[in-house]
Design a protein around this motif. Structure first.
Motif, short mmCIF file in Angstrom:
data_model
loop_
_atom_site.label_atom_id
_atom_site.label_comp_id
_atom_site.label_asym_id
_atom_site.label_seq_id
_atom_site.Cartn_x
_atom_site.Cartn_y
_atom_site.Cartn_z
N ASP A 25 0.83 -1.20 0.00
CA ASP A 25 0.00 0.00 0.00
C ASP A 25 0.86 1.26 0.00
OD1 ASP A 25 -2.31 -1.58 0.11
OD2 ASP A 25 -2.22 -1.69 2.29
N ALA A 26 1.94 1.25 0.80
CA ALA A 26 2.85 2.39 0.82
C ALA A 26 3.53 2.57 -0.53
CB ALA A 26 3.90 2.20 1.92
N GLN A 27 3.86 1.45 -1.18
CA GLN A 27 4.47 1.53 -2.51
C GLN A 27 3.51 2.13 -3.53
OE1 GLN A 27 5.57 -2.59 -3.00
NE2 GLN A 27 7.63 -2.28 -2.17
N LYS A 28 2.22 1.84 -3.40
CA LYS A 28 1.22 2.44 -4.29
C LYS A 28 1.20 3.96 -4.14
CE LYS A 28 -2.00 -1.49 -4.45
NZ LYS A 28 -3.36 -1.96 -4.07
N ILE A 29 1.29 4.43 -2.89
CA ILE A 29 1.28 5.87 -2.66
C ILE A 29 2.53 6.50 -3.26
CG2 ILE A 29 1.52 7.61 -0.86
CD1 ILE A 29 -0.51 6.22 0.76
N ARG A 30 3.69 5.86 -3.10
CA ARG A 30 4.91 6.40 -3.69
C ARG A 30 4.78 6.46 -5.21
NH1 ARG A 30 10.42 3.08 -3.72
NH2 ARG A 30 9.19 2.01 -5.30
N VAL A 33 2.68 9.44 -6.19
CA VAL A 33 3.43 10.69 -6.12
C VAL A 33 4.28 10.87 -7.37
CG1 VAL A 33 5.24 11.95 -4.88
CG2 VAL A 33 3.47 10.73 -3.59
N ILE A 34 4.99 9.82 -7.75
CA ILE A 34 5.84 9.89 -8.94
C ILE A 34 4.99 10.09 -10.19
CG2 ILE A 34 7.51 8.61 -10.35
CD1 ILE A 34 8.38 7.19 -7.76
N ASP A 35 3.84 9.44 -10.21
CA ASP A 35 2.95 9.58 -11.36
C ASP A 35 2.46 11.01 -11.51
OD1 ASP A 35 1.31 8.31 -13.53
OD2 ASP A 35 -0.34 9.01 -12.27
N CYS A 36 2.24 11.70 -10.38
CA CYS A 36 1.84 13.10 -10.44
C CYS A 36 2.90 13.94 -11.14
CB CYS A 36 1.57 13.64 -9.04
SG CYS A 36 0.05 13.03 -8.27
N PHE A 37 4.17 13.68 -10.81
CA PHE A 37 5.27 14.41 -11.47
C PHE A 37 5.36 14.05 -12.96
CE2 PHE A 37 6.43 15.39 -7.21
CZ PHE A 37 7.24 16.51 -7.27
N GLU A 38 5.13 12.78 -13.27
CA GLU A 38 5.18 12.36 -14.67
C GLU A 38 4.10 13.07 -15.49
OE1 GLU A 38 7.15 10.46 -16.33
OE2 GLU A 38 8.33 9.38 -14.85
N ARG A 39 2.89 13.12 -14.97
CA ARG A 39 1.79 13.76 -15.70
C ARG A 39 1.99 15.26 -15.82
NH1 ARG A 39 -3.06 13.45 -13.11
NH2 ARG A 39 -2.24 12.55 -11.19
N PHE A 75 11.26 13.90 0.19
CA PHE A 75 11.30 13.10 -1.03
C PHE A 75 11.25 14.01 -2.26
CE2 PHE A 75 8.83 9.94 -3.85
CZ PHE A 75 10.01 9.42 -4.37
N VAL A 76 10.36 15.01 -2.21
CA VAL A 76 10.20 15.91 -3.35
C VAL A 76 11.43 16.79 -3.53
CG1 VAL A 76 8.90 17.90 -4.20
CG2 VAL A 76 7.69 15.91 -3.30
N ASN A 77 11.89 17.41 -2.45
CA ASN A 77 12.95 18.42 -2.55
C ASN A 77 14.36 17.85 -2.59
OD1 ASN A 77 11.70 21.35 -2.14
ND2 ASN A 77 10.52 19.91 -0.91
N GLU A 78 14.53 16.62 -2.15
CA GLU A 78 15.86 16.02 -2.18
C GLU A 78 16.06 15.07 -3.35
OE1 GLU A 78 16.55 14.18 1.57
OE2 GLU A 78 16.22 16.03 2.72
N ASP A 79 14.98 14.55 -3.90
CA ASP A 79 15.11 13.52 -4.93
C ASP A 79 14.36 13.85 -6.21
OD1 ASP A 79 16.56 11.29 -3.32
OD2 ASP A 79 14.91 11.89 -2.02
N LEU A 80 13.06 14.10 -6.12
CA LEU A 80 12.26 14.25 -7.33
C LEU A 80 12.58 15.52 -8.12
CD1 LEU A 80 8.75 12.95 -6.20
CD2 LEU A 80 10.52 11.75 -7.49
N VAL A 81 12.95 16.60 -7.43
CA VAL A 81 13.25 17.84 -8.15
C VAL A 81 14.49 17.69 -9.03
CG1 VAL A 81 12.14 19.33 -6.46
CG2 VAL A 81 14.55 18.74 -6.19
N LYS A 82 15.36 16.74 -8.70
CA LYS A 82 16.53 16.50 -9.55
C LYS A 82 16.13 15.86 -10.87
CE LYS A 82 19.48 15.79 -5.48
NZ LYS A 82 20.31 14.81 -4.74
#
Length: 414
Positions: A25-30, A33-39, A75-82
């Motif tokens: 379930d936690a993996q689904k939420i992660r 989140v990534i899917d939101c950035f992809e879209r 997660f957003v500011n240390e990883d996804l923004v890169k």
């Protein structure tokens, strides 16, 4: 041979589409989140739609909501923004809390620090905002500070962390035992489900129905009045006080709250200005003396700390069951003869942590000790690792932390 059916249920929080009960379930939420950035990275998406997709709303300012907001921010500011530098300025995290403050169950120093830190980090903390409606794309809230005005905000992902739900299996069980109109299974102080003989429940699916002193006042008076004089002396009451405090912990808590040295101070209040040695109370005067004791009763929080202690307690009870048939160790029965087989379950609060992101945490430990900052985060790491069930699990957890420090969080959708 007796068979014992133990119910154990942990439910952390829910988002609009998922419940968090398993790792999957936690993996689904992660992945969401990534899917939101992809879209939001697609060139065909408008600027306004990108802002909506990248708006993450967390409902509930308790420990779970605060920890999730802090982890999501990191997660957003240390990883996804890169990986998605072009849309980093469109990301927004909002924490909605119906009360006046987040982490209201913590010390005010922790509450103030957490709110200030979140605002510095850019997390929008909205207190006094009660969610009244959630649709596919919008959240409606009633703003208490503005006279109950209804406002609406668009979102891309919403996480609900205001409480726990009951699984269908538990609801069916409660229906079978006649506990229909309840949110959790009712047990006695020995964690035995009410209305059953050999069914036990622990964890956040259950709540202990602690007995009130005033319900058993006649039985207490009769047990303490050994000479059947119709009155109760301080000495007679003192002889059964330990058993009373064991059976009704609110008595001990009430004495501590009132800063009374012993039960004589409490009984003297009901009798008036009389020497302790000459106090003799009737049952009505005893009722007066103990009339406010039950106000100290408290429900246990639905946390893993409570469930862990309950599991340890039940294991000891089951292992000692044969021995306790011959030598009961519990308090005197005030509603019957003899003694109970076991002492009632008593929760011992060992403190609580609230990770706040940025390698900072807050802790409120016994003795009114409050710790905030980077050192507290390392203390949290130590406690978390020590609570793992095996050395193998501890090694895996520590290795995961080490990889995160070196390589960052996993941003794949695998």
């Amino acid at each position: 041979m007796c068979f014992f059916f133990i119910i154990l249920y942990f439910n952390i929080f829910m988002d609009v589409g998922y419940t968090v009960q398993e790792v999957e379930d936690a993996q689904k939420i992660r992945r969401t989140v990534i899917d939101c950035f992809e879209r939001a990275s697609l060139p065909s998406v408008s600027e306004e739609e990108k802002k909506r997709i990248l708006h993450f709303a967390i409902v509930g300012g308790g420990p779970t909501g605060v920890e999730f907001a802090a982890s999501l921010h990191d997660f957003v500011n240390e990883d996804l923004v890169k990986l998605y530098p072009g849309i980093k300025d469109l990301v927004k995290i909002t924490l909605l809390e119906a009360g006046e403050h987040i982490l209201s169950m913590f010390d005010k120093r922790i509450t103030s620090f957490a709110e200030d830190k979140f605002r510095r980090d850019g997390i929008d903390v909205k207190t006094g905002s009660m969610v009244v409606k959630v649709s596919d794309k919008e959240i409606s809230t009633k703003e208490m500070k503005n006279g109950g005005e209804i406002t609406t905000m668009p979102y891309g992902m919403a996480v609900w962390s205001t409480g726990i739900g009951t699984r269908p299996f538990i609801r069916d069980f409660m229906t079978q035992i006649g506990q229909i109109n309840r949110r959790a299974v009712a047990t006695d102080e020995w964690l035995r489900v009410e209305g059953t003989n050999n069914v036990y429940a622990l964890g956040d699916c259950a709540t202990i129905n602690q007995r009130k002193v005033m319900e058993d006042i006649a039985a207490i008076f009769k047990k303490a009045d050994k000479d059947n004089s119709g009155t109760l002396t301080v000495k007679e009451f003192q002889e059964v006080l330990d058993d009373i405090c064991e059976r009704y912990p609110q008595v001990e808590l009430y004495l501590k709250t009132r800063q009374m040295n012993d039960i004589a101070d409490l009984l003297k209040e009901a009798k008036g200005d009389v020497a302790k040695e000459s106090i003799e109370l009737s049952i009505e005067e005893l009722k007066t003396a103990l009339s406010k004791v039950d106000s100290q009763m408290k429900f246990l929080p639905a946390t893993a700390q409570v469930a862990s202690q309950q599991g340890t307690y039940l294991a000891k009870c089951f292992n000692r069951m044969e021995e306790c048939e011959k030598n009961p160790e519990g308090p005197i029965r005030f509603r019957g003869e003899g003694r109970h087989r076991f002492k009632p379950f008593r929760y011992k609060h060992l403190g609580q942590f609230a990770p706040l992101g940025g390698e900072q945490a807050a802790a409120q430990l016994p003795g009114d000790w409050v710790s905030i900052g980077h050192s507290t985060q390392w203390l949290w790491y130590s406690v978390y690792a020590s609570k793992q069930v095996s050395w193998r699990t501890r090694a895996l957890v520590v290795s995961d932390w080490t990889r995160r420090f070196i390589f960052g969080r996993d941003s794949s959708q695998i």
